[in-house]
Design an enzyme around this catalytic site. Structure first.
Site, mmCIF file in Angstrom:
data_model
loop_
_atom_site.group_PDB
_atom_site.id
_atom_site.type_symbol
_atom_site.label_atom_id
_atom_site.label_comp_id
_atom_site.label_asym_id
_atom_site.label_seq_id
_atom_site.Cartn_x
_atom_site.Cartn_y
_atom_site.Cartn_z
ATOM 1 C CD1 TRP A 131 -1.417 2.376 2.234
ATOM 2 C CD2 TRP A 131 -2.884 1.847 0.486
ATOM 3 N NE1 TRP A 131 -2.193 3.312 1.885
ATOM 4 C CE2 TRP A 131 -3.168 2.892 1.145
ATOM 5 C CE3 TRP A 131 -3.729 0.938 -0.294
ATOM 6 C CZ2 TRP A 131 -4.428 3.551 0.313
ATOM 7 C CZ3 TRP A 131 -4.949 1.572 -0.923
ATOM 8 C CH2 TRP A 131 -5.228 2.909 -0.354
ATOM 9 C CD GLU A 132 2.905 3.599 4.161
ATOM 10 O OE1 GLU A 132 3.706 4.503 3.745
ATOM 11 O OE2 GLU A 132 1.463 3.686 4.580
ATOM 12 C CB SER A 133 5.796 1.014 -2.010
ATOM 13 O OG SER A 133 5.437 -0.426 -2.325
#
Length: 345
Positions: free
Chosen positions: A200-202
């Site tokens: 999700w973050e990347s």
């Protein structure tokens, strides 16, 4: 307008009409990244579909191509059995439901783009010799032979089934080799939680720098009196590390020096460092939080972005993280009920 220019414009319009089957109409606040994310395609795919697109000069009402019939590739090689794509299908699900590995599926459908599956598209699910016949499966290290918590196939399945593009081999190597030493992760379930958050973050292991800061380094943001001259400490790495004190602490813990503090961009340019820093952050801020060891995925979201997503205006994002986690669990062959608790409940 001269005849040559008119002809070029007409050719471009005809070309786009032929090569594009679905458009997005730009509205206020749109940027290229949010458009790509909305339709679950990569930023590179968006640029390839729209040659010459200037992401700095989008205008309201502009038509952006997001799906092309030319991206649908027919199965290649010898195929004895086909499957017709239905709504909600993705590559890993098709492979799983038809009793073949994701690696075999890729080999049977050479060049297939799993970001562009279209309803009605035919894909190969069996070679000339039966299910998976004639296909050589790429071998992956097993847990027993290497000590890795997950195999390469499991890692690939987790990323692709979550809706992202196939990861690189070096990403797998760095992922499994740094989990224990840099992240103190010793259970497959916690590694599943970590990967879900990182995906999700990347944006699916694609973006190692904060998108909004790529043009100007987010001048004026993340500034403290302790910053090293000339350095900007916006989000980098798979977990988007920010602030100079985090870069300094990570550098000292991981390398016993200040290399990341004095040259922060290494976190975005070196894949090994990007993983090491992300596991370091997890070890320091997530690993020991109450609920993590018992499988409460929401507790990890709370540790990473709880101020915004667990009680703020973006709780839908926390639920999206959890949906990714459910897919990763299945890909890792962890057949237990996922626990959402720990964030907003």
């Amino acid at each position: 307008m001269n005849i040559f220019l008119t002809s070029c414009i007409l050719f471009s319009l005809i070309y786009l009409a032929y090569t594009c089957s679905q458009y997005h109409t730009v509205v206020s606040g749109d940027i290229c990244y949010t458009i790509a994310n909305k339709y679950q395609i990569t930023l590179n795919d968006l640029m390839n579909l729209n040659p010459g697109l200037n992401c700095q000069l989008l205008y309201i009402g502009q038509q952006i191509c997001i799906t092309s019939p030319l991206t649908t590739k027919p199965p290649s090689g010898s195929c004895s059995s086909y499957y017709t794509v239905r709504p909600g299908d993705y590559c890993y699900l098709i492979a799983q439901n038809n009793g073949i590995s994701l690696i075999d599926f890729y080999n049977l459908n050479n060049g297939i783009n799993c970001n562009y599956l279209q309803v009605g598209q035919s894909v190969c699910i069996s070679g000339g010799g039966g299910s998976g016949g004639g296909v050589t499966t790429t071998s992956s290290p097993s847990v027993t032979s290497t000590g890795n918590l997950v195999t390469k196939d499991e890692f690939i399945n987790a990323v692709v089934s979550s809706g992202y593009q196939r990861p690189r081999d070096d990403q797998y190597v760095n992922f499994v080799s740094k989990a224990r030493p840099d992240g103190s992760i010793t259970s497959k379930r916690e590694l599943a939680m970590f990967l879900a958050q990182i995906l999700w973050e990347s944006g699916g292991l694609v973006y190692l720098s904060e998108i909004a800061c790529l043009q100007n380094g987010c001048a004026g943001s993340y500034v403290t009196a302790d910053d090293y001259p000339g350095q900007k400490y916006y989000g980098r790495g798979y977990i988007q590390l920010t602030w100079s004190y985090n870069y300094k602490a990570a550098s000292q813990d991981l390398y016993n020096d200040l290399r990341l503090y004095t040259n922060a961009n290494q976190v975005a340019l070196d894949d090994g460092i990007a993983w090491a820093v992300s596991f370091w952050y997890w070890k320091k801020n997530v690993h020991s939080r109450p609920g993590v060891s018992s499988g409460q995925f929401g507790a990890t979201t709370n540790a990473i972005n709880g101020a915004l997503e667990c009680s703020g205006p973006y709780t839908s994002k926390a639920r999206q993280r959890f949906e990714i986690y459910k897919k990763v669990l299945i890909a890792f062959s962890i057949f237990e009920a996922p626990i959402e608790n720990g964030c907003y409940n």
